[in-house]
Design a protein around this motif. Structure first.
Motif, PDB file in Angstrom:
ATOM      1  N   PRO A 190       0.827  -1.227   0.000  1.00  0.00           N
ATOM      2  CA  PRO A 190       0.000   0.000   0.000  1.00  0.00           C
ATOM      3  C   PRO A 190       0.851   1.263   0.000  1.00  0.00           C
ATOM      4  N   VAL A 191       1.976   1.217   0.716  1.00  0.00           N
ATOM      5  CA  VAL A 191       2.842   2.403   0.760  1.00  0.00           C
ATOM      6  C   VAL A 191       3.372   2.695  -0.638  1.00  0.00           C
ATOM      7  N   LEU A 214       0.631   3.961  -2.962  1.00  0.00           N
ATOM      8  CA  LEU A 214       0.277   5.359  -2.712  1.00  0.00           C
ATOM      9  C   LEU A 214       1.371   6.284  -3.250  1.00  0.00           C
ATOM     10  N   GLU A 215       2.639   5.900  -3.020  1.00  0.00           N
ATOM     11  CA  GLU A 215       3.740   6.737  -3.510  1.00  0.00           C
ATOM     12  C   GLU A 215       3.644   6.909  -5.023  1.00  0.00           C
ATOM     13  N   GLU A 216       3.460   5.772  -5.718  1.00  0.00           N
ATOM     14  CA  GLU A 216       3.456   5.843  -7.178  1.00  0.00           C
ATOM     15  C   GLU A 216       2.223   6.581  -7.699  1.00  0.00           C
ATOM     16  N   CYS A 217       1.053   6.377  -7.043  1.00  0.00           N
ATOM     17  CA  CYS A 217      -0.152   7.124  -7.436  1.00  0.00           C
ATOM     18  C   CYS A 217       0.062   8.617  -7.249  1.00  0.00           C
ATOM     19  N   ALA A 218       0.700   8.947  -6.126  1.00  0.00           N
ATOM     20  CA  ALA A 218       0.906  10.358  -5.824  1.00  0.00           C
ATOM     21  C   ALA A 218       1.857  10.991  -6.838  1.00  0.00           C
ATOM     22  N   LEU A 219       2.911  10.248  -7.242  1.00  0.00           N
ATOM     23  CA  LEU A 219       3.862  10.793  -8.203  1.00  0.00           C
ATOM     24  C   LEU A 219       3.228  10.916  -9.583  1.00  0.00           C
ATOM     25  N   HIS A 274       0.037  11.470 -10.038  1.00  0.00           N
ATOM     26  CA  HIS A 274      -0.814  12.649  -9.858  1.00  0.00           C
ATOM     27  C   HIS A 274       0.027  13.923 -10.019  1.00  0.00           C
ATOM     28  N   LEU A 275       1.215  13.888  -9.440  1.00  0.00           N
ATOM     29  CA  LEU A 275       2.107  15.039  -9.524  1.00  0.00           C
ATOM     30  C   LEU A 275       2.472  15.324 -10.985  1.00  0.00           C
ATOM     31  N   TRP A 305       2.757  10.471   7.532  1.00  0.00           N
ATOM     32  CA  TRP A 305       2.674   9.615   6.354  1.00  0.00           C
ATOM     33  C   TRP A 305       1.765   8.411   6.614  1.00  0.00           C
ATOM     34  N   VAL A 310      -1.414   6.892   4.425  1.00  0.00           N
ATOM     35  CA  VAL A 310      -1.508   5.545   3.875  1.00  0.00           C
ATOM     36  C   VAL A 310      -2.812   4.886   4.326  1.00  0.00           C
ATOM     37  N   LEU A 347      -5.731   3.605   1.914  1.00  0.00           N
ATOM     38  CA  LEU A 347      -6.081   2.191   1.878  1.00  0.00           C
ATOM     39  C   LEU A 347      -7.593   2.002   2.031  1.00  0.00           C
ATOM     40  N   LEU A 399      -3.991  13.044  -2.529  1.00  0.00           N
ATOM     41  CA  LEU A 399      -2.900  12.820  -3.499  1.00  0.00           C
ATOM     42  C   LEU A 399      -1.867  13.940  -3.430  1.00  0.00           C
ATOM     43  N   ALA A 415       0.166  13.367  -0.379  1.00  0.00           N
ATOM     44  CA  ALA A 415       1.015  12.175  -0.517  1.00  0.00           C
ATOM     45  C   ALA A 415       2.187  12.464  -1.450  1.00  0.00           C
ATOM     46  N   ALA A 416       1.934  13.264  -2.511  1.00  0.00           N
ATOM     47  CA  ALA A 416       3.017  13.593  -3.444  1.00  0.00           C
ATOM     48  C   ALA A 416       4.099  14.381  -2.724  1.00  0.00           C
ATOM     49  N   THR A 458       5.918  12.007  -0.396  1.00  0.00           N
ATOM     50  CA  THR A 458       6.768  11.026  -1.085  1.00  0.00           C
ATOM     51  C   THR A 458       8.088  11.661  -1.499  1.00  0.00           C
TER      52      THR A 458
END
Lengths: 455, 537
Positions: A215-216, A219-224, A226-227, B14, B18, B22, B44, B47-48, B51
């Protein structure tokens, strides 16, 4: 071309092989038995007749010193490139045991060589003319670019919607949705002419099955992603450098229009990754004068080796031009002035702490970077439970290896080379850890150790 | 990598992000400050930022405990060409290609020879080649001693880090720590008393090589306390450097509790012609065989023992015959085998071994008697008797199953010196061809002496002319590739050229033969190159 008598090593030759089977077949032909009339010229051409299964031997020629990379020609029907005969001949030549003596090229070899030289000369003049032609209708080109930008904008907007829906319903639900959802979305991004977005979306599909902590990572990849969407949608408001990075990340790579940098470039590492459609070759270069690190990409259709190949550990004079984007390392290889020769050039190394900081700084220009090339000086590979780390010989800090690097055979070559003593390691440092690609032992006074490829 | 803990900017940890992601923003509203955007978009965005922050803030981790560095290798490095050759040999892994070999040499089969040469010159292995070397030795136990000798201390250092290579530690006693030498009595005594079985055997073997007496005394110091199977293995180490001085100890072992230990002690004693046991056996054996001069030609008559008395048993004679063998001939065989060969000449009026072997033997005892003499000649390494028992290589019975089997012949040959051995086998091949020669070729010194090499090549040529297929001779062909002197390659060139097929040849055989000869010459050339590459400048 003044590289008389410089022969490659067997590893450098084998690095040219398109696959493991060719490597094996080539090694078997690397003996004097099947060869006749083999020879090599001062201009860096190697030729020979190889006895095959038929009555007529195959004519094999390799132009090692060509400034655009080695060129091969063989009369065998193989579709592999280079074929096993070319590899076997080069290995025989690399072995340097008198089986390939210096001499005058026979007629059949000379014909091909002169043909090549004529074509190369022609190409130079043509490219000069073609670059003029491309700018002939700037209006049409602008309109085409606009249309594509609109498509990408539509794709990015749609992708934003999908991501929003995903986050609304929760990532846990995405685990059940499986690959299909992502494959379909990726196909939509291909339609939108945004291959960069498509590739990222496809990777999202693999994350839920990638083990604990997914999940981490998702979320990281979805957020990037999105970015990146947001970056594209607001690209007019971004600084030029970052806008160019967004362009290339989306899949508009642009053209390598940076000023050509002439330098002695050391081939640091070369490795291939492939999916079902495409083999991607990455070659890292280090500029002896400029100190720059450059990345060359070369592609081959599935099952065929990408055409560009540079022997690791050898250096050559050439021009490279950077692709657009702030801090962009990707470059295109321009004219090559010399053939690769062994060199004492070694990239200057940094400590693990500095390496981590470099990756952090590089994210400022390109937040989507997974890793950044660095050379670590005086590090020792050390086992740490099930994993490994590269430990600074002079402090108590270390960089862990990436999970994938732990399972590669190159790890053991690195450990063996070190033997518990400090070595210099070039690799990619990123958020998943360090991936070692090439290592050098601490040589005996003055003479640094040979480059040992780990990938 | 450790990320910096998130605190500032978004205000949300963070982990909180998550969890929300989830479960979905529909089920769990983000407790953060409302940014005016939709909840999923706000999530998002946050989170961006997080990250990139986390990635940009990675730090090195604390170093784990470093292993002791591997001991430095003082041996000289390989010449560059030899190092490249090693890489090519190791790259040719079996089972990857499959199918017919064609004209290409079998590189993996050349590795043992390469290693032997490299070890003879005392080169150090290139460190980066160690993983491939250890992998090769893992799959082939026969390569292990040479690989481990070449790979040196660093290979053992590596093996301690990778369970795939554990075999290296088993093979090298003490996990590679150097064995104490005879000049370190204290360490010797400690290792002997506290070491593992394999370490103790290695210690004993090493000591025996330097000072046979030291090793024997060390063994005697704890002899009664050792377990029976250990005693057997320790006793076996005395085989090297066996001398008259070992007799008292071995005599004592004849009274051992374990039957196997007794038998081994007796065997070792019988290999000492001057020992009391050998004299006792000589007395018993000579009593069983006599020359009968009553008929026209002198003939050997055999009167096998009628019982196995306790004295015989104590001297290592096995009383119980294996199934299918008569007890009396079984005992006779053991007595003759253990008797010093020198006694027969005295017993038969000063006849030479040749004359004795030539004597007819009455009542079908010849097989038994000659067989026992063969075993005695092998055990006592008696070249004179071996020569007599082998006979001339060209005699008709040398080829067929006579009194002396091929396996016994191979062993007898091993007692002759290299040149004589090669000459005998060459003569054998010249008369009988290659079909029976494989085992005999195996005991010949490499590279084959010129007469032997010529005999093999000629025989192969004859086999080709006879129209058989080359794979009927693949065993000999393989041996020839590895053992023929590379200088012979020149003579082979005409054979490698495609020849016309003889009339009665098997179809296509000619092509296969020229392919086989090509592979032979290619391999020989490669071996010559290998040798040249390894020669120090």
């Amino acid at each position: 071309m003044t590289q008389q008598g410089v022969r490659w090593t067997a590893e450098q030759v084998l690095a040219m092989a398109p696959d493991a089977a060719s490597r094996k077949a080539g090694s078997k032909l690397a003996v004097a038995g099947p060869w006749s009339q083999a020879g090599t010229s001062d201009e860096g051409t190697v030729w020979g007749l190889c006895k095959g299964s038929g009555s007529k031997p195959y004519q094999t020629i390799v132009d090692v010193a060509d400034s655009a990379g080695p060129a091969y020609k063989c009369s065998c029907p193989s579709r592999k490139f280079p074929c096993k005969h070319a590899l076997g001949l080069l290995l025989l030549w690399a072995g340097d045991d008198g089986a390939v003596p210096p001499g005058q090229a026979p007629d059949w070899a000379e014909q091909w060589l002169s043909g090549r030289r004529a074509r190369a000369a022609e190409r130079t003049t043509r490219t000069g003319a073609a670059s003029g032609a491309a700018s002939a209708d700037p209006e049409a080109a602008r309109r085409r670019a606009e249309r594509r930008a609109e498509r990408i904008t539509a794709g990015a907007t749609e992708l934003e919607q999908r991501l929003t829906d995903l986050l609304r319903g929760g990532l846990a639900a995405a685990e059940q949705a499986g690959y299909g959802l992502w494959e379909e979305t990726a196909a939509r991004m291909v339609d939108a002419q945004a291959p960069g977005l498509a590739a990222r979306v496809r990777e999202l599909g693999a994350i839920p099955g990638s083990g604990p902590g997914w999940p981490v990572r998702l979320l990281e990849e979805c957020a990037l992603l999105h970015l990146l969407d947001q970056g594209w949608l607001r690209r007019e408001r971004l600084p030029d450098g970052l806008a160019a990075t967004v362009h290339s990340r989306v899949g508009l790579s642009g053209s390598p229009d940076g000023p050509p940098v002439r330098d002695r470039w050391l081939a640091l590492a070369q490795y291939d990754t492939s999916d079902s459609h495409l083999t991607t070759r990455r070659i890292w270069l280090h500029g002896a004068e400029s100190g720059r690190t450059a990345l060359l990409l070369s592609y081959g259709a599935a099952g065929r080796a990408p055409e560009l190949s540079l022997p690791v550990g050898l250096a050559f004079e050439a021009e490279v031009s950077a692709y657009p984007g702030a801090g962009q390392l990707r470059a295109a290889l321009g004219e090559r002035f010399t053939a690769p020769v062994p060199a004492a050039v070694r990239p200057p190394g940094v400590t693990p702490a500095e390496a981590a900081a470099r990756y952090g700084e590089a994210l400022r220009d390109d937040p989507w970077l997974d890793s950044y090339p660095v050379t670590l000086a005086r590090v020792i590979p050390v086992p740490d439970g099930d994993s490994w780390q590269l430990t600074d010989a002079d402090s108590d800090l270390a960089l862990p290896l990436t999970p994938s690097a732990r399972s590669r055979p190159g790890l053991w070559r690195l450990v063996a080379l070190s033997g518990g003593t400090p070595v210099t390691v070039f690799g990619e440092c990123g958020h998943r850890g360090f991936t070692p690609l090439t290592a050098w032992a601490e040589g005996t006074e003055g003479t640094p150790g040979q480059a040992v490829a780990l990938c | 990598m450790t990320g910096t803990s998130s605190a500032a900017s978004s205000g949300l940890p963070w982990e909180e992000l998550v969890t929300t992601a989830l479960l979905g923003t529909d089920r769990r509203t983000s407790p953060g400050p409302g940014s005016g955007r939709e909840a999923p978009v706000a999530l998002l965005d946050a989170a961006a930022v997080e990250t990139v922050r986390r990635r940009a803030g990675i730090r090195p981790v604390r170093a784990a405990v470093r292993p002791e560095p591997a001991a430095a290798d003082g041996r000289p490095a390989l010449p560059p060409a030899a190092a490249r050759r090693l890489a090519t040999l190791l790259a040719d892994r079996p089972g990857t290609g499959g199918g017919r070999r064609g004209t290409a040499p079998d590189l993996m089969e050349l590795l043992p020879q390469w290693l032997a040469l490299a070890n003879a010159y005392g080169y150090a292995a290139p460190p980066e080649a160690l993983p491939a070397l250890l992998d090769a030795a893992r799959g082939r136990t026969d390569l292990r001693p040479a690989v481990l000798a070449f790979a040196g201390a660093r290979a053992l250092w590596l093996a301690r880090l990778n369970t795939d290579w554990r075999f290296a530690l088993r093979a090298a006693p003490g996990g590679g720590a150097a064995l104490p030498g005879p000049d370190e009595p204290e360490r010797v005594r400690r290792l002997w008393q506290e070491g593992l079985f394999a370490e103790r055997v290695a210690l004993l073997t090493a000591l025996r090589a330097h000072g046979p007496a030291t090793a024997r005394e060390l063994l005697a110091s704890t002899w009664p306390a050792e377990r029976a199977e250990d005693r057997l293995m320790f006793l076996d180490t005395l085989r090297a450097g066996l001398a008259a001085a070992d007799e008292p100890f071995l005599e004592g072992a004849l009274a051992d509790r374990s039957r196997n230990v007794r038998a081994t002690a007796a065997e070792l004693l019988s290999a000492l012609p001057s020992s009391a046991l050998a004299a006792r056996m000589a007395q018993r054996a000579t009593a069983c065989v006599a020359v009968d001069r009553t008929s026209g030609t002198p003939t050997l008559v055999v009167e096998a023992p009628h019982e196995c008395d306790p004295g015989m048993e104590r001297d290592g004679v096995q009383p119980k015959a294996p199934a299918g063998r008569g007890e009396r001939s079984w005992w006779l065989g053991q007595l003759v085998e253990a008797a010093p060969l020198g006694v027969w000449s005295r017993r038969f009026g000063g006849r030479t071994p040749e004359e004795i072997v030539a004597l007819p033997v009455a009542d079908d005892w010849q097989g038994e008697l000659h067989g026992a003499w063969c075993r005695a000649a092998v055990r006592q390494r008696d070249a004179g008797w071996s020569r007599a028992l082998l006979g001339a290589p060209s005699t008709p019975e040398a080829g067929g199953p006579g009194a002396v089997s091929l396996a016994e012949r191979a062993k007898l040959l091993a007692t002759l010196d290299d040149g004589e051995r090669a000459e005998w086998v060459a003569g054998f091949i010249g008369t009988h061809g290659l079909s029976e020669a494989f085992q005999l070729l195996g005991v010949c010194a490499v590279p084959w002496a010129p007469p032997l090499g010529r005999a093999v090549v000629d025989a192969l040529d004859i086999a080709r002319d006879a129209g058989s297929y080359p794979w009927s001779f693949s065993g000999v062909m393989g041996l020839a590739e590895r053992c023929l002197d590379p200088a012979e390659a020149v003579r082979l060139d005409p054979l490698a050229a495609a020849a016309e097929e003889p009339e009665n040849a098997a179809p296509g055989a000619g092509g296969y033969w020229s392919e086989a000869f090509q592979r032979l010459t290619t391999t020989l050339r490669l071996r010559a190159t290998m040798q040249a590459e390894l020669t120090p400048l």
